[in-house]
Structures are given as structure tokens and as C-alpha cells.
Design a protein around this motif. Structure first.
Motif, mmCIF file in Angstrom:
data_model
loop_
_atom_site.group_PDB
_atom_site.id
_atom_site.type_symbol
_atom_site.label_atom_id
_atom_site.label_comp_id
_atom_site.label_asym_id
_atom_site.label_seq_id
_atom_site.Cartn_x
_atom_site.Cartn_y
_atom_site.Cartn_z
ATOM 1 N N LEU A 45 -22.914 -31.518 26.921
ATOM 2 C CA LEU A 45 -23.016 -30.090 27.228
ATOM 3 C C LEU A 45 -24.016 -29.811 28.351
ATOM 4 C CD1 LEU A 45 -23.002 -28.684 23.584
ATOM 5 C CD2 LEU A 45 -21.074 -28.890 25.151
ATOM 6 N N LEU A 46 -25.240 -30.248 28.159
ATOM 7 C CA LEU A 46 -26.275 -29.977 29.152
ATOM 8 C C LEU A 46 -26.008 -30.748 30.439
ATOM 9 C CD1 LEU A 46 -28.806 -28.247 29.302
ATOM 10 C CD2 LEU A 46 -30.124 -30.205 28.526
ATOM 11 N N GLY A 47 -25.588 -31.986 30.299
ATOM 12 C CA GLY A 47 -25.279 -32.789 31.480
ATOM 13 C C GLY A 47 -24.159 -32.182 32.310
ATOM 14 N N ALA A 48 -23.111 -31.723 31.639
ATOM 15 C CA ALA A 48 -21.988 -31.112 32.367
ATOM 16 C C ALA A 48 -22.404 -29.803 33.023
ATOM 17 C CB ALA A 48 -20.816 -30.878 31.420
ATOM 18 N N ALA A 49 -23.137 -28.980 32.289
ATOM 19 C CA ALA A 49 -23.534 -27.679 32.828
ATOM 20 C C ALA A 49 -24.468 -27.822 34.021
ATOM 21 C CB ALA A 49 -24.202 -26.842 31.740
ATOM 22 N N THR A 50 -25.421 -28.728 33.930
ATOM 23 C CA THR A 50 -26.382 -28.858 35.024
ATOM 24 C C THR A 50 -25.834 -29.671 36.189
ATOM 25 O OG1 THR A 50 -27.424 -30.766 33.956
ATOM 26 C CG2 THR A 50 -28.370 -28.588 33.513
ATOM 27 N N SER A 51 -24.805 -30.458 35.956
ATOM 28 C CA SER A 51 -24.220 -31.254 37.040
ATOM 29 C C SER A 51 -23.082 -30.537 37.742
ATOM 30 C CB SER A 51 -23.693 -32.581 36.479
ATOM 31 O OG SER A 51 -24.749 -33.328 35.945
ATOM 32 N N LEU A 52 -22.689 -29.396 37.230
ATOM 33 C CA LEU A 52 -21.536 -28.695 37.786
ATOM 34 C C LEU A 52 -21.708 -28.357 39.264
ATOM 35 C CD1 LEU A 52 -18.767 -27.596 37.086
ATOM 36 C CD2 LEU A 52 -19.851 -25.458 36.418
ATOM 37 N N SER A 53 -22.875 -27.836 39.635
ATOM 38 C CA SER A 53 -23.071 -27.456 41.045
ATOM 39 C C SER A 53 -23.014 -28.674 41.960
ATOM 40 C CB SER A 53 -24.396 -26.722 41.217
ATOM 41 O OG SER A 53 -25.475 -27.570 40.870
ATOM 42 N N GLY A 54 -23.636 -29.768 41.559
ATOM 43 C CA GLY A 54 -23.596 -30.983 42.369
ATOM 44 C C GLY A 54 -22.199 -31.570 42.446
ATOM 45 N N SER A 55 -21.454 -31.463 41.348
ATOM 46 C CA SER A 55 -20.083 -31.972 41.339
ATOM 47 C C SER A 55 -19.200 -31.168 42.285
ATOM 48 C CB SER A 55 -19.513 -31.913 39.923
ATOM 49 O OG SER A 55 -20.300 -32.674 39.051
ATOM 50 N N VAL A 56 -19.353 -29.851 42.234
ATOM 51 C CA VAL A 56 -18.582 -28.992 43.136
ATOM 52 C C VAL A 56 -18.939 -29.311 44.585
ATOM 53 C CG1 VAL A 56 -18.264 -26.595 43.888
ATOM 54 C CG2 VAL A 56 -18.231 -27.150 41.455
ATOM 55 N N LEU A 57 -20.221 -29.504 44.861
ATOM 56 C CA LEU A 57 -20.646 -29.830 46.218
ATOM 57 C C LEU A 57 -20.027 -31.142 46.693
ATOM 58 C CD1 LEU A 57 -24.063 -29.313 47.786
ATOM 59 C CD2 LEU A 57 -22.845 -31.435 48.168
ATOM 60 N N SER A 58 -20.067 -32.186 45.848
ATOM 61 C CA SER A 58 -19.521 -33.486 46.250
ATOM 62 C C SER A 58 -18.011 -33.411 46.485
ATOM 63 C CB SER A 58 -19.827 -34.548 45.195
ATOM 64 O OG SER A 58 -21.193 -34.878 45.220
ATOM 65 N N VAL A 59 -17.304 -32.731 45.586
ATOM 66 C CA VAL A 59 -15.849 -32.616 45.742
ATOM 67 C C VAL A 59 -15.509 -31.806 46.990
ATOM 68 C CG1 VAL A 59 -13.753 -31.649 44.701
ATOM 69 C CG2 VAL A 59 -15.361 -32.945 43.296
ATOM 70 N N THR A 60 -16.229 -30.712 47.211
ATOM 71 C CA THR A 60 -15.987 -29.885 48.392
ATOM 72 C C THR A 60 -16.289 -30.656 49.673
ATOM 73 O OG1 THR A 60 -16.534 -27.898 47.133
ATOM 74 C CG2 THR A 60 -16.585 -27.708 49.523
ATOM 75 N N ALA A 61 -17.386 -31.395 49.673
ATOM 76 C CA ALA A 61 -17.738 -32.187 50.855
ATOM 77 C C ALA A 61 -16.671 -33.245 51.136
ATOM 78 C CB ALA A 61 -19.105 -32.841 50.660
ATOM 79 N N ALA A 62 -16.183 -33.900 50.096
ATOM 80 C CA ALA A 62 -15.133 -34.911 50.285
ATOM 81 C C ALA A 62 -13.850 -34.259 50.794
ATOM 82 C CB ALA A 62 -14.876 -35.637 48.970
ATOM 83 N N TYR A 63 -13.502 -33.124 50.229
ATOM 84 C CA TYR A 63 -12.293 -32.403 50.644
ATOM 85 C C TYR A 63 -12.361 -31.983 52.109
ATOM 86 C CZ TYR A 63 -8.673 -28.804 50.836
ATOM 87 O OH TYR A 63 -7.587 -28.047 51.197
ATOM 88 N N ARG A 64 -13.549 -31.612 52.549
ATOM 89 C CA ARG A 64 -13.715 -31.160 53.937
ATOM 90 C C ARG A 64 -13.972 -32.307 54.908
ATOM 91 N NH1 ARG A 64 -17.008 -25.466 53.383
ATOM 92 N NH2 ARG A 64 -15.356 -24.408 52.249
#
Length: 156
Positions: free
Chosen positions: A51-70
Motif C-alpha cells: 500500500l505505502l510503497g505503491a502510493a509513494t512510488s506512483l509519481s516516480g512510476s508515472v514519470l519513468s513511464v512518461t519519459a520512456a514514452y516520450r
């Protein structure tokens, strides 16, 4: 609003405000996850990891996926690895602040050991990625390994 036209000062102010919001929300979410761990019987280690790991890692995960996509693979990978390094740094600070015992000793449990093994396995898979025959399915193996690790944490 065109983010590319921001000055350095504006970017620093927005970054600082976001960091402050995260710091304030982080203390609240920690209490909520602790209560959920007690009410659901998951245990603090499993609730913290999932729970805590997923919630706090969400922003970094979105950033990594967005960076890879771009098309910015270096940013995507360095964000993930930098996140692990910074979290390890803050774990060292938490160890200094926790006065009752060595933090790793006080938190030693089967689920925490499983989390350590899971992290090592996931990082090993990433390091082996260039030598694997097909990288197109790497995400499948990664998700399966993560899912298996979470199931084992629940069993621990």
C-alpha cells in the motif's frame, strides 16, 4: 500554461511547493496505512510494501513511464535507480533517528526479508535484460516476479 517558458525560479518554487505537499501528505498516509495494516491483519511489513510503497512510488512510476514514452530512456532508468538510491539514503537517516535499536534489526521479519529478496530479484532481472533473447516480453516476467514476491510476502 506552457511549462517550457517557466524560469528557473518559477520551477524551483513549484518544485518546493510540491515537495512540501508530499512531505505533509506522507506523514498522514503513513498513519492511514498503519491503521489499515492493523484492521486488515496484513501486517506492517506487507502493508508498507504494497500500500505505502505503491502510493509513494506512483509519481516516480508515472514519470519513468512518461519519459520512456516520450523517448527519454536515460531519464526513465535514472529516475527509477535514483529513487532507490534516495530511499536508501533516507533509510539510513531513519536508522539514525530510531534510537531503540538498529532499524534493520528492529524491523527484521519474514515479509521484510522477502521484500529484500524481491528487490534483488527485480534489479537482477533489469541487469540481465540486455542478455535476454526477447526484450519485448520483459515486462511480463517483471510483473510475474513482482506478483509472486507479493504473494510470498502475504504468506510470510
Amino acid at each position: 500554461m506552457d511549462l517550457d517558458s517557466w524560469t528557473l525560479s518559477q520551477s524551483i518554487v513549484v518544485f518546493s511547493v510540491c515537495a512540501l505537499v508530499i512531505a505533509i501528505a506522507g506523514t498522514r498516509i503513513t498513519r492511514v496505512v498503519d491503521q489499515l495494516a492493523d484492521r486488515t491483519g496484513l501486517g506492517e511489513a506487507t502493508a508498507g510494501a504494497v500500500l505505502l510503497g505503491a502510493a509513494t512510488s506512483l509519481s516516480g512510476s508515472v514519470l519513468s513511464v512518461t519519459a520512456a514514452y516520450r523517448g527519454h530512456p536515460e531519464l526513465a532508468v535514472s529516475n527509477a535507480l535514483g529513487g532507490i538510491a534516495v530511499q536508501t539514503f533516507f533509510l539510513a537517516i531513519a536508522d539514525m533517528v530510531y534510537r531503540r535499536a538498529n532499524l534493520e534489526h528492529a524491523a527484521a521479519s519474514v515479509p521484510n526479508m522477502m521484500q529484500n529478496g524481491l528487490l534483488i530479484g527485480l534489479l537482477a532481472l533489469l541487469l540481465l535484460a540486455p542478455t535476454l533473447p526477447s526484450l519485448s516480453r520483459l515486462w511480463t516476467e517483471f510483473l510475474v516476479l513482482y506478483g509472486l514476491g507479493v504473494v510470498l510476502m502475504f504468506a510470510g
